[in-house]
Design a protein around this motif. Structure first.
Motif, PDB file in Angstrom:
ATOM      1  N   ILE B  51       0.836  -1.204   0.000  1.00 20.29           N
ATOM      2  CA  ILE B  51       0.000   0.000   0.000  1.00 20.29           C
ATOM      3  C   ILE B  51       0.865   1.247   0.000  1.00 20.29           C
ATOM      4  O   ILE B  51       0.685   2.155  -0.815  1.00 20.29           O
ATOM      5  CB  ILE B  51      -0.943   0.014   1.228  1.00 20.29           C
ATOM      6  CG1 ILE B  51      -1.965  -1.112   1.136  1.00 20.29           C
ATOM      7  CG2 ILE B  51      -1.650   1.369   1.358  1.00 20.29           C
ATOM      8  CD1 ILE B  51      -2.737  -1.344   2.424  1.00 20.29           C
ATOM      9  N   TYR B  52       1.823   1.304   0.880  1.00 21.53           N
ATOM     10  CA  TYR B  52       2.630   2.514   0.983  1.00 21.53           C
ATOM     11  C   TYR B  52       3.546   2.699  -0.223  1.00 21.53           C
ATOM     12  O   TYR B  52       3.828   3.816  -0.639  1.00 21.53           O
ATOM     13  CB  TYR B  52       3.402   2.531   2.306  1.00 21.53           C
ATOM     14  CG  TYR B  52       2.497   2.597   3.519  1.00 21.53           C
ATOM     15  CD1 TYR B  52       2.628   1.714   4.578  1.00 21.53           C
ATOM     16  CD2 TYR B  52       1.475   3.555   3.586  1.00 21.53           C
ATOM     17  CE1 TYR B  52       1.780   1.767   5.679  1.00 21.53           C
ATOM     18  CE2 TYR B  52       0.623   3.617   4.680  1.00 21.53           C
ATOM     19  CZ  TYR B  52       0.779   2.722   5.720  1.00 21.53           C
ATOM     20  OH  TYR B  52      -0.069   2.783   6.811  1.00 21.53           O
ATOM     21  N   SER B  59      10.373   4.199   0.420  1.00 23.73           N
ATOM     22  CA  SER B  59      10.246   2.755   0.575  1.00 23.73           C
ATOM     23  C   SER B  59      11.505   2.236   1.237  1.00 23.73           C
ATOM     24  O   SER B  59      12.493   2.950   1.369  1.00 23.73           O
ATOM     25  CB  SER B  59      10.060   2.066  -0.779  1.00 23.73           C
ATOM     26  OG  SER B  59      11.168   2.324  -1.600  1.00 23.73           O
ATOM     27  N   GLY B  60      11.446   0.997   1.663  1.00 22.06           N
ATOM     28  CA  GLY B  60      12.630   0.360   2.206  1.00 22.06           C
ATOM     29  C   GLY B  60      12.841   0.619   3.680  1.00 22.06           C
ATOM     30  O   GLY B  60      12.054   1.297   4.325  1.00 22.06           O
TER      31      GLY B  60
ATOM     32  N   GLY C  25       5.953  -5.766  -2.395  1.00 28.59           N
ATOM     33  CA  GLY C  25       5.466  -6.685  -1.376  1.00 28.59           C
ATOM     34  C   GLY C  25       5.494  -8.183  -1.547  1.00 28.59           C
ATOM     35  O   GLY C  25       4.455  -8.819  -1.589  1.00 28.59           O
ATOM     36  N   LEU C  26       6.643  -8.812  -1.623  1.00 26.07           N
ATOM     37  CA  LEU C  26       6.648 -10.263  -1.626  1.00 26.07           C
ATOM     38  C   LEU C  26       7.442 -10.698  -0.420  1.00 26.07           C
ATOM     39  O   LEU C  26       8.612 -10.444  -0.310  1.00 26.07           O
ATOM     40  CB  LEU C  26       7.335 -10.793  -2.898  1.00 26.07           C
ATOM     41  CG  LEU C  26       6.711 -10.353  -4.193  1.00 26.07           C
ATOM     42  CD1 LEU C  26       7.584 -10.792  -5.352  1.00 26.07           C
ATOM     43  CD2 LEU C  26       5.321 -10.944  -4.350  1.00 26.07           C
ATOM     44  N   ARG C 361       2.095  11.023  -6.081  1.00 23.97           N
ATOM     45  CA  ARG C 361       3.025  10.208  -5.294  1.00 23.97           C
ATOM     46  C   ARG C 361       4.372  10.893  -5.108  1.00 23.97           C
ATOM     47  O   ARG C 361       5.127  10.545  -4.200  1.00 23.97           O
ATOM     48  CB  ARG C 361       3.257   8.907  -6.053  1.00 23.97           C
ATOM     49  CG  ARG C 361       3.074   7.680  -5.261  1.00 23.97           C
ATOM     50  CD  ARG C 361       3.089   6.522  -6.217  1.00 23.97           C
ATOM     51  NE  ARG C 361       4.210   5.646  -5.960  1.00 23.97           N
ATOM     52  CZ  ARG C 361       4.688   4.746  -6.812  1.00 23.97           C
ATOM     53  NH1 ARG C 361       4.152   4.634  -8.003  1.00 23.97           N
ATOM     54  NH2 ARG C 361       5.684   3.983  -6.486  1.00 23.97           N
ATOM     55  N   LEU C 362       4.681  11.834  -6.004  1.00 28.37           N
ATOM     56  CA  LEU C 362       5.944  12.556  -5.915  1.00 28.37           C
ATOM     57  C   LEU C 362       5.742  13.969  -5.380  1.00 28.37           C
ATOM     58  O   LEU C 362       6.678  14.765  -5.355  1.00 28.37           O
ATOM     59  CB  LEU C 362       6.628  12.608  -7.288  1.00 28.37           C
ATOM     60  CG  LEU C 362       7.094  11.266  -7.841  1.00 28.37           C
ATOM     61  CD1 LEU C 362       7.671  11.458  -9.243  1.00 28.37           C
ATOM     62  CD2 LEU C 362       8.146  10.629  -6.942  1.00 28.37           C
TER      63      LEU C 362
END
Lengths: 189, 72, 430
Positions: B51-52, B59-60, C25-26, C361-362
């Motif tokens: 989601i984020y 990230s990370g 997401g894995l 998003r940016l």
């Protein structure tokens, strides 16, 4: 995983720390069982008075004096311990006449230990060490840990961890201890 | 970006040198609890990461390893 | 002390490096307990339902992760994700006083029209993604463990394959653990209608830049975890990500406006072809009141696109009954806009800027998340959980061209975004 192996000569010797006088027992004479027991007790009392000696059995284990002692340190929160119990039961069945297996539990809450035992029954004795005194005394390095002691309390073998692949090695350590360090029971061979 | 990693390593080394922070192997009962693991809810962390990552630029960071019962 | 029946941790839990290295997401983790030594499989499944306000994105995402304990401290992991999205997403254009009509990205002539003053949203966004990951973890030397893994994902316009590895080393009787991970990913973008030439005018969504583009991502993670007494744990991580190739979003555009904020035409966005991301992360967990767990984490993020972000996360797990827990959590996030973020471009600016994007998003915003999770261990030892979260982004206006600033100020250039998500989890050994 550490395996500490103390090499000793085949005859039983009590060798306390170097500052105490060495006591040598001569094995090649007939003794009755009661004299044997009294002599061992006397020797242990002397050994107990020697400073910082790891050959003396600590109080909770004194009832097991006189046999090769296999001590397994375990806890209800230790996954490999759950796997080791069936194997310990097998060893109890195989060597129970000559070997005493004692499982020392280090849970701070003994109720958790009892819940574990109801799921993984033990054919051997369980001693509770919630304050970790026994674990500290034997300088346990990991969980689970195994300590094999001679009849007089000498450390013969120690290792930590339980791996299926290494059960052969663990059994070999038991056989080695039994073969070389079984206490003389009073009958001339 | 200037790395803050070296001071962090020194801090951790200093912390680990203090005997009061280190625990003995038999004292790990609480650290062994499922809810005391660094990632106690892996599926939910996976959802959160997804989601984020889709809604934010950053990230990370999250890692792995350490804590736990220390068995074997 | 309340007796919580503890499930023995058969092995330490570990992630696959995929999720930890910020790649989509894995994650799969090791079994929590093979209680009696005969249950070697652990299944961890979940279902996410995500919905944004205002008719925007909705997603449903089932996940299954399996871990098999092969004995002697070796574990095999596998994970599957299906991710189905639909709904409207901003196309990057700015609101305008008159209705705006946009061609759908397919370039086949279909259009959609936006009402005056509304943030332009593309409703044709619909996507299903499948992802798989595999991992193998084994001991290497007396205090080390090595993990290796592969991953892949596919959706109709995007394919990704990757490999990862990670190593942990225990020191100081396992009070200190050092970890290092690396991952490589190759992504290929094959968008509907083709690749647009960047910063060129969008005319009926005809694109002349080719049919597919790729990029590769290299991630490194370094971490140290330190036990702080029998009740506490502290972790520090540093992660670095290097991305090269096609970073642009082929579906996003920008409005080119005059001094009255009237859109003259629209251009496709352009982003730099490299991105370097850094993150510093710290997490502290503590067992409190002989029963509950507090977890606090902080992350500082910065990248070569000029984004700086802070994330703070706090959760409190209240183990109110022997097998039940309630865990409220709160998260605060703030980010600055990317250097090349523009809410819109002024006429002629599209010829002078190196890069430009209006992707929210940016942009700049603050975000808050509030969540509550309920967990229960059932009589058979299986674990059930449900979590509800509310997420809200508070947009901050940025990247407004000076010449059109007054006119553009009548519109909401940085709208808020809100979303709720409900996720279910079910975990069991077999």
């Amino acid at each position: 995983m550490q395996i500490l192996f103390t090499k000793m000569k085949p005859h039983i010797r009590l060798t306390p720390s170097t500052s105490a006088p060495a006591i040598h027992t001569v094995l090649q004479f007939r003794r009755t069982r009661s004299i044997n027991f009294a002599l061992s007790l006397a020797l242990m009392l002397v050994a107990a008075s020697a400073p910082a000696d790891n050959a003396a059995l600590p109080a909770p284990l004194k009832t097991y004096a006189g046999k090769i002692l296999y001590i397994d340190f375990w806890a209800s929160w230790c996954g490999p311990c759950a796997q080791s119990f069936p194997w310990l039961n097998q060893m109890q069945a195989k060597f129970g006449d000559r070997l005493t297996i004692v499982a020392v539990n280090v849970d701070t809450d003994t109720a958790s230990a009892k819940a574990f035992l109801s799921r993984h029954p033990a054919a051997f004795d369980v001693v509770y060490d919630p304050t970790g005194k026994l674990a500290e005394r034997y300088h346990i390095d990991g969980m689970p840990s195994t300590v094999i002691l001679a009849a007089d309390g000498h450390l013969l073998h120690q290792h930590s961890g339980f791996y299926d692949a290494k059960t052969g090695d663990y059994e070999a350590a038991i056989r080695n201890a039994l073969q070389n360090f079984t206490p003389f029971t009073g009958n001339v061979p | 970006m200037k790395l803050g990693l070296i001071p962090i390593l020194f801090l951790t080394a200093a912390l680990s040198a203090c005997s009061s922070v280190a625990v003995k192997p038999w004292q790990r009962g609480i650290l062994a609890r499922a809810d005391m693991q660094l990632d106690a809810h892996p599926i939910q962390s996976q959802f959160d990461d997804h989601i984020y990552f889709s809604k934010e630029a950053a990230s990370g960071g999250r890692g792995f390893g350490g804590g736990g019962c220390g068995c074997n | 002390m309340q007796l919580i029946e503890q499930r023995p941790e058969n092995r330490r839990r570990l992630h696959l490096a995929m999720a930890t290295l910020g790649l989509l997401g894995l994650a799969a983790e090791r079994p929590a307990a093979a209680d009696d030594g005969t249950k070697n499989w652990t299944f961890d499944s979940g279902l996410l339902y995500y919905k944004e306000g205002g008719g925007r994105v909705q997603a449903i995402e089932p996940v299954v992760n399996a871990a098999i304990d092969l004995g002697n401290d070796r574990t095999l992991t596998a994970g599957f994700v299906i991710d189905s999205l639909s709904g409207a997403t901003p196309n990057g254009a700015a609101p305008a006083a008159a209705p705006q009509t946009f061609a759908q990205p397919s370039g086949k002539g279909k259009t959609y029209t936006i009402a005056p003053g509304a943030t332009p949203l593309d409703h044709t966004f619909e996507d299903t993604r499948f992802a798989v990951d595999l991992g193998y973890l084994f001991p290497l030397s007396s205090n080390g463990h090595l993990g290796v893994g592969l991953s892949g994902s596919k959706e109709y316009d995007f394919t990704s394959v990757g490999a990862n590895t990670h190593y942990t080393l225990d020191l100081n009787q396992k009070n200190t653990t050092l970890s290092a991970g690396a991952a490589f990913e190759y992504d290929s973008s094959d968008p509907v209608g083709g690749i647009p030439l960047p910063l060129t005018m969008m005319v009926n969504a005809v694109k002349a830049g080719g049919s597919s583009k790729s990029k590769n991502v290299k991630d490194i993670l370094l971490g140290v975890t330190q036990v702080l007494g029998p009740r506490g744990l502290l972790q520090f991580n540093y992660s670095l990500s290097l991305s090269n190739g096609y970073e642009t979003d082929p579906y996003k555009i920008l409005s080119v406006v005059d001094s009255n904020a009237v859109p003259q035409y629209y251009v496709y966005e352009k982003r730099p072809d490299t991105r370097v991301k850094n993150a510093l992360f710290a997490e502290y967990k503590r067992f409190v009141f002989d029963r509950d767990v507090v977890d606090f984490s902080y992350r500082y993020f910065t990248d070569s696109w000029g984004v700086r972000a802070h994330t703070a996360d706090l959760s409190y797990r209240w183990n109110f009954a022997q097998r039940k827990s309630l865990e409220p959590s709160v998260r605060f996030y703030t980010q600055t806009a990317a250097d090349f973020y523009h809410a819109a471009l002024f006429t002629g600016q599209d010829a002078t800027v190196d890069n430009a994007s209006a992707d929210p998003r940016l942009g700049a915003f603050n975000a808050w998340t509030g969540g509550l999770r309920y967990g229960q261990v059932l009589a058979n030892g299986h674990e059930l959980s449900v979590r509800v979260e509310y997420y809200k982004q508070f947009g901050k206006v940025a990247g407004v061209p000076q010449q059109a600033a007054t006119a553009l100020s009548q519109f909401n250039l940085a709208p808020d975004l809100s979303a709720i998500n409900v996720s279910f989890g079910y975990r069991f050994n077999w």
